[in-house]
Design a protein around this motif. Structure first.
Motif, PDB file in Angstrom:
ATOM      1  N   SER A   1       0.818  -1.206   0.000  1.00 28.00           N
ATOM      2  CA  SER A   1       0.000   0.000   0.000  1.00 28.00           C
ATOM      3  C   SER A   1       0.855   1.261   0.000  1.00 28.00           C
ATOM      4  CB  SER A   1      -0.921  -0.008   1.225  1.00 28.00           C
ATOM      5  OG  SER A   1      -0.149   0.081   2.417  1.00 28.00           O
ATOM      6  N   LYS A   2       0.198   2.377  -0.290  1.00 33.62           N
ATOM      7  CA  LYS A   2       0.868   3.677  -0.323  1.00 33.62           C
ATOM      8  C   LYS A   2       1.303   4.104   1.079  1.00 33.62           C
ATOM      9  CE  LYS A   2       0.177   8.371  -2.105  1.00 33.62           C
ATOM     10  NZ  LYS A   2       1.265   8.288  -3.092  1.00 33.62           N
ATOM     11  N   GLU A   3       0.528   3.738   2.101  1.00 35.47           N
ATOM     12  CA  GLU A   3       0.890   4.102   3.470  1.00 35.47           C
ATOM     13  C   GLU A   3       2.231   3.500   3.866  1.00 35.47           C
ATOM     14  OE1 GLU A   3      -0.808   3.484   8.053  1.00 35.47           O
ATOM     15  OE2 GLU A   3      -1.856   2.626   6.316  1.00 35.47           O
ATOM     16  N   ILE A   4       2.409   2.214   3.597  1.00 35.78           N
ATOM     17  CA  ILE A   4       3.684   1.552   3.917  1.00 35.78           C
ATOM     18  C   ILE A   4       4.814   2.178   3.106  1.00 35.78           C
ATOM     19  CG2 ILE A   4       4.907  -0.651   3.887  1.00 35.78           C
ATOM     20  CD1 ILE A   4       2.753  -0.517   5.987  1.00 35.78           C
ATOM     21  N   ALA A   5       4.557   2.451   1.817  1.00 31.78           N
ATOM     22  CA  ALA A   5       5.594   3.031   0.964  1.00 31.78           C
ATOM     23  C   ALA A   5       6.018   4.410   1.475  1.00 31.78           C
ATOM     24  CB  ALA A   5       5.096   3.118  -0.474  1.00 31.78           C
TER      25      ALA A   5
ATOM     26  N   ARG B   1      10.705  14.722  -2.210  1.00 37.36           N
ATOM     27  CA  ARG B   1       9.702  14.354  -3.208  1.00 37.36           C
ATOM     28  C   ARG B   1       8.866  13.172  -2.690  1.00 37.36           C
ATOM     29  NH1 ARG B   1      12.337  11.772  -6.802  1.00 37.36           N
ATOM     30  NH2 ARG B   1      14.270  11.709  -5.586  1.00 37.36           N
ATOM     31  N   ASP B   2       7.704  13.004  -3.310  1.00 36.46           N
ATOM     32  CA  ASP B   2       6.855  11.845  -2.996  1.00 36.46           C
ATOM     33  C   ASP B   2       7.273  10.694  -3.908  1.00 36.46           C
ATOM     34  OD1 ASP B   2       4.973  10.043  -2.256  1.00 36.46           O
ATOM     35  OD2 ASP B   2       3.249  11.100  -3.113  1.00 36.46           O
ATOM     36  N   VAL B   3       8.014   9.749  -3.348  1.00 36.32           N
ATOM     37  CA  VAL B   3       8.527   8.615  -4.140  1.00 36.32           C
ATOM     38  C   VAL B   3       7.775   7.335  -3.792  1.00 36.32           C
ATOM     39  CG1 VAL B   3      10.820   9.620  -4.417  1.00 36.32           C
ATOM     40  CG2 VAL B   3      10.316   8.200  -2.410  1.00 36.32           C
ATOM     41  N   SER B   4       6.615   7.463  -3.140  1.00 39.91           N
ATOM     42  CA  SER B   4       5.872   6.251  -2.767  1.00 39.91           C
ATOM     43  C   SER B   4       5.424   5.472  -4.002  1.00 39.91           C
ATOM     44  CB  SER B   4       4.658   6.628  -1.919  1.00 39.91           C
ATOM     45  OG  SER B   4       3.817   7.532  -2.626  1.00 39.91           O
ATOM     46  N   GLY B   5       5.090   6.191  -5.063  1.00 42.09           N
ATOM     47  CA  GLY B   5       4.676   5.505  -6.288  1.00 42.09           C
ATOM     48  C   GLY B   5       5.792   4.669  -6.871  1.00 42.09           C
ATOM     49  N   ALA B   6       7.029   5.196  -6.863  1.00 41.10           N
ATOM     50  CA  ALA B   6       8.168   4.437  -7.371  1.00 41.10           C
ATOM     51  C   ALA B   6       8.426   3.204  -6.518  1.00 41.10           C
ATOM     52  CB  ALA B   6       9.408   5.330  -7.421  1.00 41.10           C
ATOM     53  N   ILE B   7       8.300   3.347  -5.192  1.00 41.40           N
ATOM     54  CA  ILE B   7       8.503   2.193  -4.307  1.00 41.40           C
ATOM     55  C   ILE B   7       7.443   1.125  -4.586  1.00 41.40           C
ATOM     56  CG2 ILE B   7       8.507   1.438  -1.910  1.00 41.40           C
ATOM     57  CD1 ILE B   7       9.598   4.169  -1.145  1.00 41.40           C
TER      58      ILE B   7
ATOM     59  N   ILE C   1      10.439  -2.311   4.257  1.00 42.34           N
ATOM     60  CA  ILE C   1       9.012  -2.594   4.038  1.00 42.34           C
ATOM     61  C   ILE C   1       8.526  -3.639   5.040  1.00 42.34           C
ATOM     62  CG2 ILE C   1       7.378  -3.639   2.417  1.00 42.34           C
ATOM     63  CD1 ILE C   1       8.889  -2.309   0.154  1.00 42.34           C
ATOM     64  N   ALA C   2       9.338  -4.696   5.247  1.00 41.94           N
ATOM     65  CA  ALA C   2       8.943  -5.733   6.195  1.00 41.94           C
ATOM     66  C   ALA C   2       8.840  -5.170   7.609  1.00 41.94           C
ATOM     67  CB  ALA C   2       9.939  -6.893   6.134  1.00 41.94           C
ATOM     68  N   ASN C   3       9.849  -4.394   8.032  1.00 41.18           N
ATOM     69  CA  ASN C   3       9.842  -3.841   9.389  1.00 41.18           C
ATOM     70  C   ASN C   3       8.693  -2.854   9.588  1.00 41.18           C
ATOM     71  OD1 ASN C   3      12.123  -5.251  10.363  1.00 41.18           O
ATOM     72  ND2 ASN C   3      13.491  -3.816   9.295  1.00 41.18           N
ATOM     73  N   VAL C   4       8.475  -1.988   8.620  1.00 41.13           N
ATOM     74  CA  VAL C   4       7.388  -1.011   8.733  1.00 41.13           C
ATOM     75  C   VAL C   4       6.043  -1.725   8.788  1.00 41.13           C
ATOM     76  CG1 VAL C   4       6.172   0.820   7.499  1.00 41.13           C
ATOM     77  CG2 VAL C   4       8.661   0.884   7.685  1.00 41.13           C
ATOM     78  N   TYR C   5       5.887  -2.773   7.983  1.00 36.91           N
ATOM     79  CA  TYR C   5       4.631  -3.529   8.003  1.00 36.91           C
ATOM     80  C   TYR C   5       4.412  -4.186   9.364  1.00 36.91           C
ATOM     81  CZ  TYR C   5       1.544  -7.520   7.319  1.00 36.91           C
ATOM     82  OH  TYR C   5       0.555  -8.455   7.460  1.00 36.91           O
ATOM     83  N   ILE C   6       5.489  -4.766   9.940  1.00 40.51           N
ATOM     84  CA  ILE C   6       5.367  -5.409  11.255  1.00 40.51           C
ATOM     85  C   ILE C   6       4.986  -4.378  12.315  1.00 40.51           C
ATOM     86  CG2 ILE C   6       6.662  -6.600  13.061  1.00 40.51           C
ATOM     87  CD1 ILE C   6       8.260  -7.975  10.830  1.00 40.51           C
TER      88      ILE C   6
END
Length: 725
Positions: free
Chosen positions: A102-106, A133-139, A173-178
């Motif tokens: 999701s964009k929130e995690i990114a 910059r907003d790079v969530s889309g690239a992630i 991504i894994a750590n932020v999701y946890i």
């Protein structure tokens, strides 16, 4: 020549429009396929080696449906991860995969790693240093989540131009999701705890109000010292007891009523009264009766001894009367006692009925009170249960909020990769070859579908409705086109000079087919024409005339192309005198006909080109010339101009026995051939058949006809040819 030509046959079926999907069509345009394949492969090679390299890093995580239980199994979690059912687990895992990508995690990953301020992310020089910059889309675009089949594992794969950065992003991504998963759980627990605290206060107030309502009702109806159930039980017992007593009393009343009826019937009848059970069973009455009987017996004995006036007898008679009086009096007392008992039973019955009715009224009144009382009690009990449940759940929520157990953990962290995953040269080349072949075949099929020229024998027969008399291969090195006079003449007379060639065999096959068209009425006058120019109809007419002359008959070849004549150049004769001279009467027919080097073959050249060719062919003299030539020769071949240019072939075709239409392979369009057929049909000309000219033996369309039909012509020598003809 036949005076009236046979009607032209009608096409039997719709033509096959080239068969664009056939293998022959693809093989025919193999160069286009190869060129397309080469362009696609070259483009892919250049793109592959110029494309930036991307590295991949994968982090493996374990997602359990629920977190490990630290508390007792009876203490349930506030935020449940999964329900345990198959479909619920599928929905749960699919939801988790969407959350990971999701964009929130990114956005949280970008903030943690500072990717928004990195000018080299996602591409070198993609941003300006110091500008976030907003790079969530690239992630999100460079991240993929793939579950491992039949397990609870999920692979978080990140592609990036920097291998170390790819591993950092995957692990982040894994750590932020946890962390987000645990935060959501704790936030849900805290919200639930707050909500339950508010509910405890609210439900407690409602419980007090419900209990007070029950108390007030019991107080108002004087039910404080007992319960509804005890009161109802007591009334029920009384009703049951009174009912039983009333039944017993009524049974006794029935018995006394029967005795009372007997007593009333025996009233004042001593003998009958003595038979009553109450009298008979009374000992006093029985004693008096015995005394009465004894006194009566004594008096009877004394009467036999004494007279009636004897004092003893008088004394005994007085005793008997007294005993009798006491007996009757005792009986009356018994009967009176029985009546009193009956009256007592009736009074008791009325009293019991009154008490029973009173108890029943109390029961009905109590039922009415219960209808109003039970909802109050039920409301109080439900509120109490709810209060207990909320209080218990509040305690459990407080305990679960202290436990920071998570259902997600990292199994294998991502590590930098040493080799890029994109581009893939081998895969790209394989795909390029596959796509190139598809595009090439598509281009070949498209070109073939757009090609409206005639290409096969089946197509000609279906389109025109007439048989294909034969196929002529390409003569010489260039075929029809701009050639020198010597090359043109050599090509026109090839059948004469080379009897073993495929062209000679093809012409002999055409000659045979023409003879078989009308075995009983030989075709003497035959017109050779074509739908358009440069389709080889003159060369075909010459070779057909030579082949017929080689068969032994006398053949005359007449050049009726009064605009662009060529017969005289093919045979090397002069064109000063010819058909036009004979028609206008300047020269005789004998002067117009010239001999050639081909045995049995004469030619009638065009002669001086007239200013009005069509009017010349419409004259009576032209018809007479045709008739005269038919009497002199076995076969007369007319070389006529194309049908699309002038009406001359229609005029000549109407006067001749039949018309042979020459079409050039892969040159003559279907529309032109169909138009030529309609023109001949309108002119009442008989279309004998069609000759496919300029056939390429190497073309996939014609290999079968060439190798199976005409190649064996080389086996025949000049002698066999003469015998065969």
């Amino acid at each position: 020549m036949a005076p009236v030509p046979d009607p032209m046959p009608t096409p039997s079926r719709s033509p096959d429009l080239g068969g664009p999907l056939s293998v022959r069509a693809i093989l025919k345009r193999w160069k286009l396929v190869a060129l397309t394949l080469l362009i696609v492969c070259a483009t892919v090679v250049v793109w592959t080696y110029r494309a930036p390299k991307y590295y991949s890093a994968t982090c493996t995580i374990i997602i359990d449906p629920s977190a490990p239980r630290v508390l007792n199994a009876s203490v349930s979690e506030v935020v449940e991860m999964g329900s345990g059912s198959y479909w619920s687990d599928i929905q749960f895992y699919q939801t988790q995969y969407k959350i990971i990508g999701s964009k929130e995690i990114a956005q949280k990953v970008a903030e943690r790693l500072g990717l928004g301020a990195d000018p080299d992310y996602p591409n070198p020089h993609a941003g300006t240093r110091g500008v976030v910059r907003d790079v969530s889309g690239a992630i999100m675009a460079n991240t993929s989540i793939k579950p491992v089949k039949d397990s609870r594992l999920a692979l978080i794969t990140v592609e990036d131009r920097n291998s170390e950065r790819a591993a950092q992003i995957a692990n982040a991504i894994a750590n932020v999701y946890i962390e987000t998963n645990l935060e959501n759980k704790l936030a849900g627990t805290a919200a639930a705890s707050t909500f339950l605290g508010d509910q405890v206060v609210s439900v407690g107030d409602k419980l007090k109000q419900a209990e007070m309502a029950v108390y007030e009702y019991r107080k108002r109806h004087q039910l404080l010292d007992t319960t509804f159930d005890a009161r109802q039980s007591l009334i029920s017992q009384n009703v049951q007891l009174f009912t039983q007593k009333l039944a017993e009393l009524r049974l006794k009343k029935l018995e006394l009523e029967s005795s009372h009826k007997l007593i009333l019937a025996a009233r004042d009848k001593v003998d009958e009264e003595e038979t009553l059970p109450e009298v008979r069973d009374n000992p006093v009455v029985q004693q008096l009766r015995v005394s009465y009987v004894d006194l009566t017996k004594t008096m009877a004995e004394l009467e036999t001894s004494y007279g009636e006036k004897h004092p003893k007898i008088e004394s005994l008679r007085n005793k008997i009367a007294k005993v009798r009086q006491e007996y009757v009096s005792e009986i009356n007392k018994l009967l009176k006692a029985n009546d009193n008992r009956y009256l007592t039973l009736e009074e008791n019955e009325r009293a019991l009925n009154k008490m029973l009715n009173s108890e029943r009224r109390d029961a009905i009144e109590l039922s009415k009170l219960e209808v109003e009382y039970r909802p109050l009690v039920r409301e109080s009990d439900d509120t109490l249960n709810l209060y207990k449940l909320i209080t218990q759940r509040q305690k459990e929520t407080g305990l679960t909020g202290l436990v920071r157990a998570n259902n997600v953990r990292i199994l294998d962290p991502a590590v930098p990769s040493g080799s890029p995953v994109r581009p893939r040269p081998v895969t790209n080349m394989a795909m390029a070859i596959f796509v190139g072949l598809l595009l090439g075949i598509g281009a070949a099929v498209g070109a073939e579908a757009l090609d409206t020229t005639i290409k096969s024998q089946e197509e000609v027969e279906a389109l025109l409705g007439v048989p294909v008399l034969g196929m002529l291969p390409i003569l010489g090195d260039k075929g029809v086109g701009k050639t020198s006079a010597d090359e043109q003449r050599k090509r026109d007379l090839m059948v004469f000079h080379d009897l073993r060639s495929a062209a000679a065999e093809a012409c002999r096959s055409i000659r045979t087919n023409l003879m078989f068209l009308s075995p009983e009425r030989p075709l003497k006058a035959i017109v050779v024409t074509s739908p358009g120019p440069e389709e080889g109809k003159t060369t075909t007419a010459i070779n057909l005339a030579i082949t017929m002359a080689q068969a032994g008959g006398r053949v005359l070849l007449i050049d009726t192309d009064l605009r662009r004549p060529r017969i005289h150049r093919a045979f090397g004769v002069k064109n000063d005198v010819g058909l036009s001279s004979a028609v206008i009467g300047e020269k005789s027919l004998d002067e117009a006909i010239l001999s050639t080097t081909v045995p049995n073959l004469d030619v009638c050249p065009c002669g001086p080109i007239p200013p009005n060719p069509a009017e010349l062919l419409h004259t009576r003299r032209f018809e007479e010339i045709i008739a005269e030539c038919g009497r002199r020769y076995d076969r007369v071949i007319f070389d006529s101009p194309p049908t699309s240019a002038v009406t001359d072939p229609l005029v000549v075709g109407h006067l001749a026995d039949g018309v042979v239409l020459v079409v050039r392979a892969a040159h003559t369009s279907r529309e032109a051939a169909s138009f030529a057929r309609r023109q001949l049909e309108d002119a009442k000309a008989r279309l004998l058949g069609c000759i496919v000219n300029q056939v390429n033996p190497t073309d996939a369309y014609y290999k079968y006809y060439y190798y199976r039909g005409y190649q064996y012509g080389g086996y025949y020598g000049p002698r066999e040819e003469g015998a065969k003809a």
